[in-house]
Design a protein around this motif. Structure first.
Motif, short mmCIF file in Angstrom:
data_model
loop_
_atom_site.label_atom_id
_atom_site.label_comp_id
_atom_site.label_asym_id
_atom_site.label_seq_id
_atom_site.Cartn_x
_atom_site.Cartn_y
_atom_site.Cartn_z
N SER A 125 -3.24 -5.06 -5.76
CA SER A 125 -4.06 -4.58 -6.88
C SER A 125 -3.73 -3.11 -7.13
CB SER A 125 -5.55 -4.72 -6.56
OG SER A 125 -5.94 -3.71 -5.64
N SER A 147 -4.87 -0.63 -4.27
CA SER A 147 -4.33 -0.63 -2.91
C SER A 147 -3.61 0.68 -2.61
CB SER A 147 -3.38 -1.81 -2.70
OG SER A 147 -2.13 -1.54 -3.31
N GLY A 176 -4.14 -4.75 1.50
CA GLY A 176 -3.94 -4.77 0.06
C GLY A 176 -2.48 -4.95 -0.36
N ALA A 181 -4.47 -9.10 2.99
CA ALA A 181 -5.53 -8.67 2.08
C ALA A 181 -6.22 -7.40 2.56
CB ALA A 181 -6.54 -9.81 1.90
#
Length: 157
Positions: A81, A84, A57, A54
């Motif tokens: 996402s 990122s 990303g 995370a």
């Protein structure tokens, strides 16, 4: 002609900043599952690790190249996402090679020496990478247009 070091075997050679070998080549992909299937089906590679990072990303996979786990890997990176870094890379360049990563003995030492040599690193201190490794990156504008990742593997227990 390159200088030879007859008393060093390839397995023993470590550069003056602690580079040991190519760790992996990172490839940006839009869909991780589709890319894993492609590399398995076409090239016969084996997926040996997947995770979500995370902080970076990405959803990522490591594919083993060759019969030994110490050999190089192909890292597939898919964005989590549209914000990122990998999503921006895909928008700008499309799928393809995004980075070359080298295994280092100590990422802090390698980063310090590279800074002394005028290289810009992306992070002030190393961050968590794949499988608990510690990583940093050399800015591509300082490395001939290549994003270079420095990887200190997680300690072996």
């Amino acid at each position: 002609m390159a200088e030879e070091h007859p008393d060093e075997t390839a397995a023993d050679y470590v550069t003056d900043i602690g580079l040991r070998r190519i760790d992996h080549v990172g490839v940006a992909v839009a869909d991780l599952d589709t890319a894993i299937e492609f590399y398995q089906r076409v090239f016969g590679m084996r997926c040996v690790h997947t995770e979500v990072n995370a902080e970076q990303g990405v959803r990522e996979a490591m594919l083993q190249v060759g019969p030994t786990p110490d050999g190089g890997h192909l890292q597939l990176l898919a964005p989590l996402s549209s914000e990122s870094t990998i999503a921006k890379f895909l928008d700008r360049s499309g799928p393809g090679v995004q980075q070359v990563a080298y295994t280092v003995v100590d990422v802090d030492v390698a980063s310090a020496v590279l800074r002394e040599r005028g290289m810009r690193l992306l992070f002030d201190t190393p961050r968590r990478g794949t499988a608990g490794s510690r990583i940093n990156f050399v800015h591509p504008k300082d490395a001939g247009g290549v994003l270079v990742e420095l990887v200190e593997p997680a300690a072996q227990h």
